[in-house]
Design an enzyme around this catalytic site. Structure first.
Site, mmCIF file in Angstrom:
data_model
loop_
_atom_site.group_PDB
_atom_site.id
_atom_site.type_symbol
_atom_site.label_atom_id
_atom_site.label_comp_id
_atom_site.label_asym_id
_atom_site.label_seq_id
_atom_site.Cartn_x
_atom_site.Cartn_y
_atom_site.Cartn_z
ATOM 1 N N LYS A 160 43.460 45.231 37.411
ATOM 2 C CA LYS A 160 42.713 45.376 36.709
ATOM 3 C C LYS A 160 42.377 47.076 37.637
ATOM 4 O O LYS A 160 41.347 46.871 38.175
ATOM 5 C CB LYS A 160 41.362 44.758 36.302
ATOM 6 C CG LYS A 160 40.769 44.590 34.769
ATOM 7 C CD LYS A 160 39.639 43.801 35.185
ATOM 8 C CE LYS A 160 38.587 44.255 33.997
ATOM 9 N NZ LYS A 160 38.268 45.034 33.319
HETATM 10 N N1 PMP Z 1 42.636 43.581 28.580
HETATM 11 C C1 PMP Z 1 42.634 45.037 29.297
HETATM 12 C C2 PMP Z 1 43.530 46.134 29.065
HETATM 13 C C3 PMP Z 1 41.284 44.606 29.121
HETATM 14 O O1 PMP Z 1 40.127 45.024 30.676
HETATM 15 C C4 PMP Z 1 40.399 43.423 29.567
HETATM 16 C C5 PMP Z 1 39.183 42.529 30.148
HETATM 17 N N2 PMP Z 1 39.440 43.084 31.719
HETATM 18 C C6 PMP Z 1 40.959 42.227 29.042
HETATM 19 C C7 PMP Z 1 42.558 42.151 28.472
HETATM 20 C C8 PMP Z 1 40.975 40.626 29.107
HETATM 21 O O2 PMP Z 1 40.808 40.182 29.715
HETATM 22 P P1 PMP Z 1 39.811 39.168 30.641
HETATM 23 O O3 PMP Z 1 40.052 38.083 29.720
HETATM 24 O O4 PMP Z 1 40.289 38.984 31.134
HETATM 25 O O5 PMP Z 1 38.696 39.168 30.285
#
Ligand code: PMP
Length: 309
Positions: A160
């Site tokens: 991320k």
């Molecule tokens: N994909 C992207 C590109 C994101 O930014 C997020 C948000 N964090 C997610 C998927 C979902 O991830 P999570 O459920 O861990 O928040």
């Protein structure tokens, strides 16, 4: 006299400081090259317990710490320290409502050149109050983006990373400028990846289908949560496989998942209505179960909720 709320506190360069004091130099490597990686963690206020419950804190910290390896990042804080800092920030800020934590590991050196090995990294974290990030009630109108999802071999999507959000912001901006709420990314090979900041789930003939971890997605913690509760609590068959663009138009139900998005039903794709424009029954059931899990009301998953106070 009532105790004054101290206002949002940040953890910055090893200290707890008022958020206004947490500032970096314009020369910072991460600012110049996008070499930061972060998490988004929600805390849900539980009224009966008068407490804030952090959802899957351990898993978020674990994902961040593992991804530090990809970016050659070393910081003095351990995973346990980071978990403690997250909770401590909320206590020090005096928040008793729904909150969102943003831990960041970033290349903090003021040096030129994009290489990351041997460049100093630091950890910082802040907290804000946060309700719904996108509509979770009436359903979103989404469009397939003209921007392709990053390839994991270009900018690793499982990290991320701050730099990778250029991809997300271009897609989200295009969608909004064209009158949609959200975007869906296709990969370079034309199959579906995910939303701009959320994973995607499709329901087709009673099965819950989502794109696999090697399909240029961020492997969401909400995604993993949905897969687990769908299978274990609702007895739904869960399948990880590639999704073709046109399946988005013909499926029974579609929704996004993410820490910010939570469980957000999709109403239409490229102006084609799904399920008569209403959130589908399985989506609603999953959404209700998800909210009860994050609010600490499902005994089986209570260990996913870390009380702050
Ligand atoms: N994909 C992207 C590109 C994101 O930014 C997020 C948000 N964090 C997610 C998927 C979902 O991830 P999570 O459920 O861990 O928040």
């Amino acid at each position: 006299m009532a105790k004054m709320n101290p206002g949002p506190i940040a953890y910055f360069e090893g200290n707890y400081v008022p958020i206004e004091e947490a500032k970096i130099s314009v020369m910072t490597h991460a600012f110049n090259y996008g070499t930061g990686l972060f998490e988004g963690i929600r805390g849900y206020y539980n009224q009966e317990e008068d407490n804030v419950l952090l959802f899957r804190l351990k898993e978020h910290v674990d994902r961040m710490v593992r991804n530090c390896r990809i970016m050659c990042m070393e910081i003095p804080e351990t995973a346990t320290d980071i978990e403690h800092i997250c909770a401590e920030l909320i206590r020090r800020s005096g928040f008793k409502e729904d909150v969102y934590l943003r831990p960041v590991v970033y290349k903090s050196e003021c040096s030129l050149g994009p290489a990351v090995k041997g460049v100093e990294s630091r950890f910082c974290c802040y907290v804000i109050k946060l309700g719904d990030y996108c509509d979770t009630q009436s359903g979103l109108d989404v469009a397939v983006s003209s921007w392709r999802r990053l390839s994991d071999n270009a900018i690793p999507t499982r990290v991320k990373s701050t730099g990778s959000y250029i991809n997300s912001s271009l897609a989200a901006t295009e969608a909004r400028q064209s009158g949609f709420h959200e975007a869906i990314f296709l990969r370079e090979n034309g199959t579906v990846a995910e939303g701009s900041a959320m994973n995607i789930f499709m329901i087709l003939n009673g099965k819950l289908i989502t794109t696999p971890p090697n399909s240029d997605i961020l492997v969401g913690i909400t995604r993993n949560t949905i897969m687990e509760i769908a299978h274990d609590l609702l007895g739904v068959e869960v399948v990880e496989r590639d999704i073709a663009r046109t399946e988005l138009y013909v499926c029974d139900e579609l929704f996004f998942s993410g820490t910010g998005a939570q469980v957000a039903p999709v109403r239409s794709v490229d102006r084609r209505l799904l399920n008569d424009g209403k959130p589908g029954p399985l989506t609603l059931q999953l959404q209700e179960t998800y909210f009860s899990v994050v609010q600490g009301r499902e005994p089986k998953y209570r260990h996913w909720c870390t009380p702050v106070y």
